[in-house]
Design an enzyme around this catalytic site. Sequence first.
Site, PDB file in Angstrom:
ATOM      1  CE  LYS A 198      -1.746   2.832   2.836  1.00  0.00           C
ATOM      2  NZ  LYS A 198      -1.607   4.049   2.017  1.00  0.00           N
ATOM      3  N   GLY A 251       7.095   4.973   8.065  1.00  0.00           N
ATOM      4  CA  GLY A 251       6.259   6.172   8.193  1.00  0.00           C
ATOM      5  C   GLY A 251       6.516   6.833   9.529  1.00  0.00           C
ATOM      6  CB  SER A 252       4.587   9.385  11.307  1.00  0.00           C
ATOM      7  OG  SER A 252       3.325   8.751  11.336  1.00  0.00           O
ATOM      8  CB  THR A 253       7.111   7.866  15.826  1.00  0.00           C
ATOM      9  OG1 THR A 253       8.464   7.767  15.345  1.00  0.00           O
ATOM     10  CG2 THR A 253       7.041   7.222  17.198  1.00  0.00           C
ATOM     11  N   GLY A 256       3.153   4.319  13.364  1.00  0.00           N
ATOM     12  CA  GLY A 256       3.826   3.060  13.739  1.00  0.00           C
ATOM     13  C   GLY A 256       3.179   2.446  14.972  1.00  0.00           C
ATOM     14  CD  GLU A 273      13.764   1.454   8.940  1.00  0.00           C
ATOM     15  OE1 GLU A 273      14.378   1.916   9.908  1.00  0.00           O
ATOM     16  OE2 GLU A 273      13.915   0.302   8.506  1.00  0.00           O
ATOM     17  CB  CYS A 307      13.338   8.979   8.493  1.00  0.00           C
ATOM     18  SG  CYS A 307      13.970   7.731   7.368  1.00  0.00           S
TER      19      CYS A 307
HETATM   20  P1  ADP Z   1       3.940  10.545   6.834  1.00  0.00           P
HETATM   21  O1  ADP Z   1       3.905  11.405   8.060  1.00  0.00           O
HETATM   22  O2  ADP Z   1       5.274  10.337   6.238  1.00  0.00           O
HETATM   23  O3  ADP Z   1       2.810  10.819   5.866  1.00  0.00           O
HETATM   24  P2  ADP Z   1       2.400   8.426   7.797  1.00  0.00           P
HETATM   25  O4  ADP Z   1       2.872   7.590   8.904  1.00  0.00           O
HETATM   26  O5  ADP Z   1       1.260   9.335   8.013  1.00  0.00           O
HETATM   27  O6  ADP Z   1       3.699   9.137   7.341  1.00  0.00           O
HETATM   28  O7  ADP Z   1       2.067   7.561   6.512  1.00  0.00           O
HETATM   29  C1  ADP Z   1       2.874   6.489   6.092  1.00  0.00           C
HETATM   30  C2  ADP Z   1       1.977   5.439   5.486  1.00  0.00           C
HETATM   31  O8  ADP Z   1       1.102   4.958   6.494  1.00  0.00           O
HETATM   32  C3  ADP Z   1       1.078   5.924   4.354  1.00  0.00           C
HETATM   33  O9  ADP Z   1       0.982   4.912   3.373  1.00  0.00           O
HETATM   34  C4  ADP Z   1      -0.243   6.126   5.049  1.00  0.00           C
HETATM   35  O10 ADP Z   1      -1.363   6.014   4.170  1.00  0.00           O
HETATM   36  C5  ADP Z   1      -0.239   4.991   6.037  1.00  0.00           C
HETATM   37  N1  ADP Z   1      -1.115   5.167   7.193  1.00  0.00           N
HETATM   38  C6  ADP Z   1      -1.527   6.315   7.777  1.00  0.00           C
HETATM   39  N2  ADP Z   1      -2.332   6.060   8.818  1.00  0.00           N
HETATM   40  C7  ADP Z   1      -2.454   4.709   8.903  1.00  0.00           C
HETATM   41  C8  ADP Z   1      -3.120   3.822   9.787  1.00  0.00           C
HETATM   42  N3  ADP Z   1      -3.853   4.263  10.788  1.00  0.00           N
HETATM   43  N4  ADP Z   1      -2.987   2.494   9.582  1.00  0.00           N
HETATM   44  C9  ADP Z   1      -2.223   2.028   8.586  1.00  0.00           C
HETATM   45  N5  ADP Z   1      -1.561   2.809   7.717  1.00  0.00           N
HETATM   46  C10 ADP Z   1      -1.664   4.143   7.868  1.00  0.00           C
END
Ligand code: ADP
Length: 502
Positions: A198, A251-253, A256, A273, A307
């Site tokens: 995804k 993605g973001s903490t 995560g 990560e 990051c």
């Molecule tokens: P960034 O701050 O870099 O956008 P995110 O952590 O928001 O990072 O997003 C990284 C990925 O995680 C994206 O593919 C986003 O669609 C997905 N994402 C965001 N929220 C959720 C969630 N609650 N569950 C699973 N995936 C998510």
Amino acid sequence: MSAAAETIAPSTQTQEWLASDHNLLIDGERVAAESGDRIEVQDPATEAIVTTVAGAGPEDIDRAVAAARRALKGEWSTMTSYERARVMLRFADEIEAHLPLIAEVEVLENGLPRMISEFTILKFGAEFMRYFAGWATKIHGQTIPVSPMDARNGETLTYTRREPIGVVGAIIPWNAPLAMAILKLAPSLAAGCTMVLKPAELTPLVALLLGELAHKAGVPKGVINVVPGYGHEAGAALAGHPDVDKISFTGSTAVGKDIIRASAGNLKKVTLELGGKSPFVVFPDADLERAIPGAVRGCFFLQGQNCMASTRLFVHEDIYEPMVEGIAAMAGGMQPGPGLDPASMLGPLISEQQRDRVMGYIDAGKQSDAELRCGGEALPGKGFFVRPTVFGQTNMEMKIAREEIFGPVMCIQTFGDSDLDTVADEANNTIYGLSGSVWTKDISVAHRMAAKIDSGQVSINCHAAVDPAIPFGGNKQSGWGREFGQEGLEPYLKTKATTVLF
Ligand code: ADP
């Protein structure tokens, strides 16, 4: 930004590809989302809508996971490791052969400069895939001597098998669409897993294109499924899916932590990560000719949406002024511009929301006691451009020095003739622990300081050294597990111990 650059159009091949349907890729077929939803893809340099893609919902995730599960038992499982490696090598060749198309698509959806896109396609696309193709044929277990199981007949043989972990859900961010997808795909293919990938809702195109190229290279249908969609819908459905064995997330903490909670239902194996706020420590004997460009590259690569970025500089007070002056001159000279302009070294931020978020941090910096040395503003007009911004005289009480900004903002603070532990304590005074670097000509100081920095990766006289073979990942709230290198293969494998009693 040069006005001419705004008119640079992608090639006819790219325009034709952009005009195709961009449906979900499930079981080797392009299919519309069951809901019929579409997501618009915006060029962050011009704010124009480039195209739309199907937006997956939970029912589409179900279909993709079912396809990946079937593929795990199909042709893919009967292929030898040598055959898997050959498919991966062909995939790498396809990536290389489509370099201009992938680069233009990545520039249009993400904004990064074309030169940087081309570099990542070769280094973290083709080369990364080839590196892991090499591992496919080197996955094996051990034979283990064990004590006799009972006194009557003591002869046993115990061996381990390394098996693919199963169906992998990969959830990736928007900051480096090609690299992020390949980082997940390559070890997954080498291990013999199947995947539902995804991509981020803001950058779904490169992942779909890679899915097409994988099939062209001979990856059997269902082994790679690509499902663009929103995080809270498609992402959450994948992380919580009962038939997914492992989640690999970048993605973001904050997200995560959501992933961990969502994965608890069937105890998925999870690798994460996450964010960073990496220290860059410069001792007074450092070669400033290298440290200055190193700091600028380390911080402003991908407009700081990275990051590993060197966002917290700790500079010895004796060299503070020349170091800051050099950085401000170099960063201040970086002219933001659209990635398709060959002269552009710094693209726009990914979205209006991200630009406003970053400007909020810059305003907080301006209102603090920090000293603004360059930048500090967004460019007027179309596109989400922010000038490289450098704050001097910062300290860890300041929001800009504590929180991950994910934008082109550098915070510099000084240290005096304190012992290494005091400097390391300041450098480690963060919830993150992803990257970091030490700059000095004294090898003893270099190695002692590198050992004290609490990060998954530390570089000496360079910053964020990345290579397919170097393990990469975070300590503390920067993540779980490692990617890249042999360690990066491990999370895609499980061990079965088999014992024979003769
Ligand atoms: P960034 O701050 O870099 O956008 P995110 O952590 O928001 O990072 O997003 C990284 C990925 O995680 C994206 O593919 C986003 O669609 C997905 N994402 C965001 N929220 C959720 C969630 N609650 N569950 C699973 N995936 C998510």
